[in-house]
Design an enzyme around this catalytic site. Structure first.
Site, PDB file in Angstrom:
ATOM      1  N   CYS A 245      -2.972   1.289   6.708  1.00  0.00           N
ATOM      2  CA  CYS A 245      -3.061   0.608   8.001  1.00  0.00           C
ATOM      3  C   CYS A 245      -3.658   1.497   9.083  1.00  0.00           C
ATOM      4  O   CYS A 245      -4.183   0.995  10.078  1.00  0.00           O
ATOM      5  CB  CYS A 245      -1.688   0.112   8.417  1.00  0.00           C
ATOM      6  SG  CYS A 245      -0.426   1.391   8.394  1.00  0.00           S
TER       7      CYS A 245
ATOM      8  N   GLU B  51       4.745  -3.719  12.619  1.00  0.00           N
ATOM      9  CA  GLU B  51       3.586  -2.822  12.518  1.00  0.00           C
ATOM     10  C   GLU B  51       2.514  -3.620  11.806  1.00  0.00           C
ATOM     11  O   GLU B  51       2.597  -3.877  10.611  1.00  0.00           O
ATOM     12  CB  GLU B  51       3.967  -1.544  11.756  1.00  0.00           C
ATOM     13  CG  GLU B  51       2.878  -0.494  11.786  1.00  0.00           C
ATOM     14  CD  GLU B  51       2.168  -0.366  10.459  1.00  0.00           C
ATOM     15  OE1 GLU B  51       0.986  -0.797  10.401  1.00  0.00           O
ATOM     16  OE2 GLU B  51       2.752   0.150   9.503  1.00  0.00           O
TER      17      GLU B  51
ATOM     18  N   ASN C 119       0.803  -1.227   0.000  1.00  0.00           N
ATOM     19  CA  ASN C 119       0.000   0.000   0.000  1.00  0.00           C
ATOM     20  C   ASN C 119       0.840   1.283   0.000  1.00  0.00           C
ATOM     21  O   ASN C 119       0.396   2.319  -0.485  1.00  0.00           O
ATOM     22  CB  ASN C 119      -0.995   0.004   1.167  1.00  0.00           C
ATOM     23  CG  ASN C 119      -0.351  -0.167   2.511  1.00  0.00           C
ATOM     24  OD1 ASN C 119       0.791  -0.608   2.619  1.00  0.00           O
ATOM     25  ND2 ASN C 119      -1.070   0.194   3.562  1.00  0.00           N
TER      26      ASN C 119
ATOM     27  N   GLU D 271       8.569   2.841  14.972  1.00  0.00           N
ATOM     28  CA  GLU D 271       9.395   3.273  13.861  1.00  0.00           C
ATOM     29  C   GLU D 271       9.410   4.788  13.826  1.00  0.00           C
ATOM     30  O   GLU D 271       8.604   5.453  14.482  1.00  0.00           O
ATOM     31  CB  GLU D 271       8.852   2.718  12.543  1.00  0.00           C
ATOM     32  CG  GLU D 271       8.954   1.202  12.444  1.00  0.00           C
ATOM     33  CD  GLU D 271       8.430   0.656  11.142  1.00  0.00           C
ATOM     34  OE1 GLU D 271       7.464   1.210  10.594  1.00  0.00           O
ATOM     35  OE2 GLU D 271       8.992  -0.347  10.652  1.00  0.00           O
TER      36      GLU D 271
END
Length: 519
Positions: free
Chosen positions: A322, A288, A187, A497
């Site tokens: 996400c 993640e 994505n 992150e």
């Protein structure tokens, strides 16, 4: 001080890998109404600084038209092992390089990305389908990670700690952990790579990237620019593979003893599999994983601002992010007004089309399987009493296009409120009290991002601290930023992150009010 595994000589299986010479004048490949720029298009894997072809290839397709963009090397377990050994072999020299030199190389890579941003964006639109304007934004966002970590590379500080003995000093040094395996989704085919790779390279680690099978061309284009920037051979490696080879390649990257760290972005289901593989050699992991973001609109909210935030949060990349909203919770007193204005905005501001069309705001979904999941969620909701306010069906442009859809009369028993849709579907649940909204929002077993709109200062603090998510947007529909930590709680992942080369593993919320003075 990190311990290192015993060195093993890097070797290449030439019988399995063939050297590819890039064409002198690459021919652009047509994709929809745009051209796939041949100058940065590479078809082979990148191992040890060389463009290599595997014994087989797989087709990459434009999700808008279904047209084949060309074959890409279908790397398997053997190629993955060779890439790991190439990264390991390059690790010692890269780790010993002065931080200033690593910083300069990352900076040059960033500059090349900005210089070639239009070509890189065209590649994203061709293989991912997102509108070209969004793709251009992703490239600048992606490049910003290299810029950020080029600056952070010179700030990997240690510590001097007072000891209990007068004639002793405790010195703490930070050293690279070694080879990092980077497994990324489709994505954000560029930004998800630089977010991880920038931090790893800045710290002195080397990497092996396994991009998503739907979007390998962006990872390979980044590899071409890494070579041009002077990143040493073996520091950045890419092993593209088909869906059929993905499990085998992923297992190698998670079990090979030369790999010290795994960084993965993807589904919670896949993350659990990779964690099991990584446990055998006790690798460090950053993950993640899936989200199920709530978007709460309280009676005190500015409705127009909430609608604007809802559009940005839900329909960016056609709902395939996400952190995009999956459940809208709107308080009873403002519910009807919000739904009416939201529907009007969807009809007037969103345009479905090919990503290369300048008027398009909503491109195709990545594949037909994604479309089928949206249909499944809509059909389930309607069968239980939900109403389609707008949209609700496939678009006439093609099998991967779907109309932006708004549902009302939604309940928590419906699939769309229990699973991540990952598509252009906005279900709205009506609630009465703040406590009810928080209970619904926190009922999920994942917690990546959450959003809410309120103009009540006390309520802002209460809700922000009670939402069980890693990132909170307050009067804000987008929370991603290179300057802030990114990650979730519960089954949305491990670690953080961005922001720091060694990010903390603790929970961190991000407050981003549009009007800070109200806090």
């Amino acid at each position: 001080m990190a311990s290192l595994l015993p060195r093993r000589a890097a070797s290449f299986a030439s019988r399995r890998l063939l050297l590819l010479q890039p064409p002198a004048a690459p021919v652009p490949v047509r994709s929809g109404s745009g051209a796939l720029p041949g100058g940065l298009v590479r078809r082979g894997g990148l191992v040890g600084g060389r463009w290599l072809e595997a014994p087989a290839a797989f087709a990459v397709r434009d999700p808008a038209s279904g047209q084949e963009l060309g074959p890409v090397a279908d790397c398997g377990a053997a190629e993955a092992r060779e890439a790991v050994r190439a990264a390991y072999g390059a690790g010692a020299a890269w780790g010993r390089l002065a931080a200033k030199e690593r910083s300069g190389l990352l900076r040059r890579w960033y500059e090349l990305m900005v210089e070639r941003k239009d070509e890189l964006a065209a590649i994203i639109t061709a293989e991912n389908g997102k509108p070209l304007k969004e793709a251009q934004g992703e490239i600048l966002y992606s490049a910003s990670f290299l810029e950020w970590f080029a600056e952070e590379a010179r700030r990997v500080y240690g510590d001097v700690i007072p000891a209990s003995a007068k004639d002793r000093r405790i010195l703490v040094l930070k050293q690279p952990v070694g080879v990092a395996a980077i497994i990324t989704p489709w994505n954000f085919p560029s930004a998800m790579i630089t977010r991880k790779v920038g931090a790893a390279l800045a710290a002195g680690c080397t990497v092996v990237v396994k991009p998503a099978e739907d979007t390998p061309l962006s990872a390979l284009a980044l590899g071409e620019l890494a070579n041009q920037a002077g990143i040493p051979a073996g520091v950045y490696n890419v092993v593209p593979c088909s869906r059929q080879q993905a499990a085998a390649v992923g297992e190698v990257l998670c079990t090979d003893p030369l790999v010290a760290k795994i960084s993965f972005t993807g589904s919670t289901e896949t993350g659990k599999i990779l964690l099991k593989h990584a446990a055998g050699t006790v690798k460090r992991v950053s993950m993640e994983l899936g989200g199920h973001a709530p978007f709460i609109v309280f009676d005190s909210a500015d409705v127009d601002r909430a609608v604007a935030g809802a559009l940005a949060s839900k329909f960016r990349n056609s709902g395939q992010t996400c952190v995009c909203t999956n459940r809208f919770l709107v308080q009873k007193g403002i519910h009807d007004k919000f739904v009416e204005k939201f529907a009007k905005a969807i009809r007037s501001e969103l345009r479905v089309g090919n990503g290369f069309d300048a008027n398009t705001t909503q491109g195709p979904l990545i594949n037909e399987k994604a479309v089928e999941k949206v249909e499944k969620h809509i059909n389930d909701a309607v069968s239980q009493g939900a109403s389609i306010v707008t949209g609700g069906k496939r678009h006439s442009l093609g099998k991967n296009f779907f109309e932006p859809t708004l549902l009302s009369n939604v309940t928590t028993k419906m699939l769309c409120t229990q699973e991540e849709t990952f598509g252009p579907l906005a279900p709205v649940i009506k609630f009465e009290t703040e406590e009810e909204a928080i209970a619904i929002a926190n009922a999920a077993n994942v917690g990546l991002a959450g959003y809410f709109y309120s103009q009540d200062p006390a309520q802002i603090w209460r809700v922000a601290e009670q939402l069980e998510v890693g990132m909170v947007g307050v009067n804000e529909g987008i929370v991603s930023s290179v300057e802030s930590p990114f990650g979730g709680v519960k089954q949305s992942g491990l670690g953080r992150e961005e922001r720091k080369i060694q990010a903390p593993d603790t929970r961190r919320q991000t407050y981003q009010p549009c009007q800070p003075a109200r806090l």
